[in-house]
Design an enzyme around this catalytic site. Structure first.
Site, PDB file in Angstrom:
ATOM      1  CB  THR A  14      -0.899  -0.005   1.260  1.00  0.00           C
ATOM      2  OG1 THR A  14      -1.589  -1.249   1.300  1.00  0.00           O
ATOM      3  CG2 THR A  14      -1.891   1.132   1.254  1.00  0.00           C
ATOM      4  CB  VAL A  15       3.184   2.689   2.475  1.00  0.00           C
ATOM      5  CG1 VAL A  15       3.950   3.995   2.610  1.00  0.00           C
ATOM      6  CG2 VAL A  15       2.068   2.629   3.502  1.00  0.00           C
ATOM      7  CD  GLU A 131       6.401  13.749  10.269  1.00  0.00           C
ATOM      8  OE1 GLU A 131       7.255  14.612  10.442  1.00  0.00           O
ATOM      9  OE2 GLU A 131       5.555  13.447  11.135  1.00  0.00           O
ATOM     10  CB  VAL A 134       3.854   9.147  14.798  1.00  0.00           C
ATOM     11  CG1 VAL A 134       2.840   9.627  15.827  1.00  0.00           C
ATOM     12  CG2 VAL A 134       4.956   8.337  15.455  1.00  0.00           C
ATOM     13  CB  ILE A 138      -0.518  14.288  11.035  1.00  0.00           C
ATOM     14  CG1 ILE A 138      -1.989  14.006  10.722  1.00  0.00           C
ATOM     15  CG2 ILE A 138      -0.385  15.540  11.899  1.00  0.00           C
ATOM     16  CD1 ILE A 138      -2.840  13.737  11.956  1.00  0.00           C
ATOM     17  N   GLY A 189     -12.549  -2.222   4.587  1.00  0.00           N
ATOM     18  CA  GLY A 189     -11.091  -2.168   4.530  1.00  0.00           C
ATOM     19  C   GLY A 189     -10.470  -1.211   5.538  1.00  0.00           C
ATOM     20  CE  LYS A 207      -0.105   4.565  14.323  1.00  0.00           C
ATOM     21  NZ  LYS A 207      -1.492   4.549  13.870  1.00  0.00           N
ATOM     22  N   GLY A 304      -3.379   5.197   4.868  1.00  0.00           N
ATOM     23  CA  GLY A 304      -3.718   5.168   3.445  1.00  0.00           C
ATOM     24  C   GLY A 304      -2.464   5.401   2.621  1.00  0.00           C
TER      25      GLY A 304
END
Ligand SMILES: NC(=O)c1ccc[n+]([C@@H]2O[C@H](COP(=O)([O-])OP(=O)(O)OC[C@H]3O[C@@H](n4cnc5c(N)ncnc54)[C@H](OP(=O)(O)O)[C@@H]3O)[C@@H](O)[C@H]2O)c1
Length: 435
Positions: A14-15, A131, A134, A138, A189, A207, A304
């Site tokens: 996904t990432v 980054e 967590v 953001i 999902g 986190k 996401g």
């Protein structure tokens, strides 16, 4: 033009696939912003034949992420495999030892081995950027490490798990049960097939442990976090919270106290009018309270492919812009060797307001007996209400306390349980001050 920054990506799920796509699509903008091109030169994943939705022709394929990490043909190793041991840990360590910069989104790995990995990075003078680990997209790490220099943090708290916030939001909006919401979240999902890690608070704890280390300068101590998940939150709690002017959120809270640092993850009542109470669905939010700034709240997409890739690409761009001798400071805001041992504030000494919901036998004397147990433990009440439940031999008694301690509340509730008034497990939810 300076030489291109050569990037190797391990993990194209996904990432990882989103990162490769964003780097390709935004190549011209990134080159302008960084003063040099960023080029993916090598990748690693398990199955070579899988379509990743991105053109990988001309990119060297590695079956083994550790071999990619050690390759002399990359400057940055991007770890997007996941997991706190195995290939992710081995490859990140190998990359740092070989003097490569590392970017990772892996909170589980950092929560367990972050300090050792930071020491390895600092020893080699390379960057370990995380980054995306967590709150996904953001930019909270950058904000705390860089933009808030000079601030002393007093408390950091947030909604750090989108699955839990999605479930709690729908339970409140639609009046449906936890189980029904969870099933829907899985169908859409938003929740894993095995959701335990999310709903029992472990993901939030990972986190939080990273944020707490940056905020208070202690070694990461994810195993010492007080943990309660959301699976026992019922409609009765959500409705009572709403009636009293609160909303229930799963918060991770790290707070400096006189006896140490509290790190806790639990369902929490926040005032309905507070900003964090307006954070709905899968959105994440982090509030940082400091001596100079006051309270800052960052909110946005916490997961996401694209949102997480945004943070990963930002980390890669920072490396492209960095020059030897001018870097962005130590991994956790202080040199890893100077991080103090974690001094844990005991949960029993936590001070705050409490919501207590008791389902009791509808008998004379029960109400008075409960009030006496509270008074005996020096707990002063903001409100106490009785509500009828479907079974007319039972009542719901809902208490909201003024500030008291966890120890006092536990003692009072134990006493009430021993008195034999209860027909169901007592529900205790902590109330958090929020602006
Ligand atoms: N998904 C999110 O929204 C999100 C948000 C924030 C942070 N993260 C973090 O980002 C990381 C990646 O998450 P993800 O959701 O992208 O995971 P994912 O979709 O499951 O992708 C994992 C990737 O790693 C590869 N892989 C697994 N074992 C491997 C091995 N032994 N050798 C080489 N490659 C291997 C897989 O290869 P194949 O594709 O060939 O199977 C896959 O491409 C995790 O640390 C996660 O916690 C994710």
């Amino acid at each position: 033009m300076a030489e291109a920054l050569r990037v190797g990506i391990a993990g194209l799920g996904t990432v990882g696939a989103s990162v490769a796509r964003v780097l390709a699509e935004k190549a011209a903008d990134l080159t302008r912003q960084c003063g040099r091109p960023i080029v993916v030169t090598a990748v690693a994943a398990r199955s070579r034949g899988k379509d990743r939705g991105v053109d990988l022709s001309g990119v060297t394929w590695f079956d083994d992420p550790v071999a990619l990490a050690k390759s002399a043909d990359i400057d940055v190793f991007v770890e997007l495999i996941g997991g706190d041991e195995g290939p992710a840990r081995q490859a990140v360590k190998a990359a740092l030892d070989a003097g490569r910069h590392v970017v990772t989104a892996n909170k589980a790995l950092l929560a367990k081995h972050g300090v050792a990995l930071a020491e390895a990075a600092e020893k080699k003078g390379v960057l370990l950027n995380y980054e995306a680990a967590v709150a996904g997209g953001i930019p909270v790490i950058k904000t705390m490490r860089e933009a808030m220099a000079g601030n002393a943090v007093t408390r950091v708290f947030g909604i750090l798990n989108g699955t839990c916030n999605y479930i709690l939001t729908r339970m409140e909006a639609e009046g449906i049960s936890f189980d029904e919401c969870l099933k829907d979240a899985q169908r859409l999902g938003y929740a894993e097939a095995d959701p335990t890690f999310d709903i029992e608070g472990n993901d939030t704890a990972h986190k939080l442990s990273i944020l707490s280390s940056i905020a208070f300068g202690h070694r990461i101590a994810a195993d010492d976090i007080y943990l309660e998940g959301i699976s026992n939150i019922s409609q009765a709690d959500i409705r009572a919270a709403a009636d009293l002017g609160y909303r229930i959120k799963l918060l991770g809270v790290a707070q400096k106290t006189e006896s140490g640092v509290e790190q806790r993850v639990h369902p929490t009542m926040v005032p309905t009018a507070s900003v964090i109470a307006q954070v709905h669905g899968v959105t994440n939010a982090v509030a940082i309270e400091t001596d100079i700034l006051g309270e800052l709240l960052l909110s946005g997409p916490g997961a996401g492919g694209n949102a997480t890739a945004s943070a990963v690409v930002g980390d890669i761009a920072d490396i492209a812009k960095s020059r030897p001798g001018f870097q962005h400071g130590p991994v956790f805001g202080r040199p890893a060797k100077e991080l103090k041992p974690y001094k844990q504030a005991k949960m029993r000494s936590h001070a705050g307001g409490y919501f207590i919901r008791l389902t009791v036998h509808d008998k004379i004397g029960v109400f008075a007996g409960i009030a006496k147990r509270m008074a005996d433990n020096d707990i002063s009440l903001e409100s106490i209400v009785q509500r009828a439940v479907a079974d007319d031999r039972q009542k719901n008694v809902i208490l909201v306390t003024h500030e008291t301690t966890e120890a006092a509340v536990r003692k009072a509730v134990d006493g009430i349980t021993r008195d034999g008034y209860l027909v169901d497990k007592p529900q205790v939810i902590r109330i958090e001050r929020a602006g």
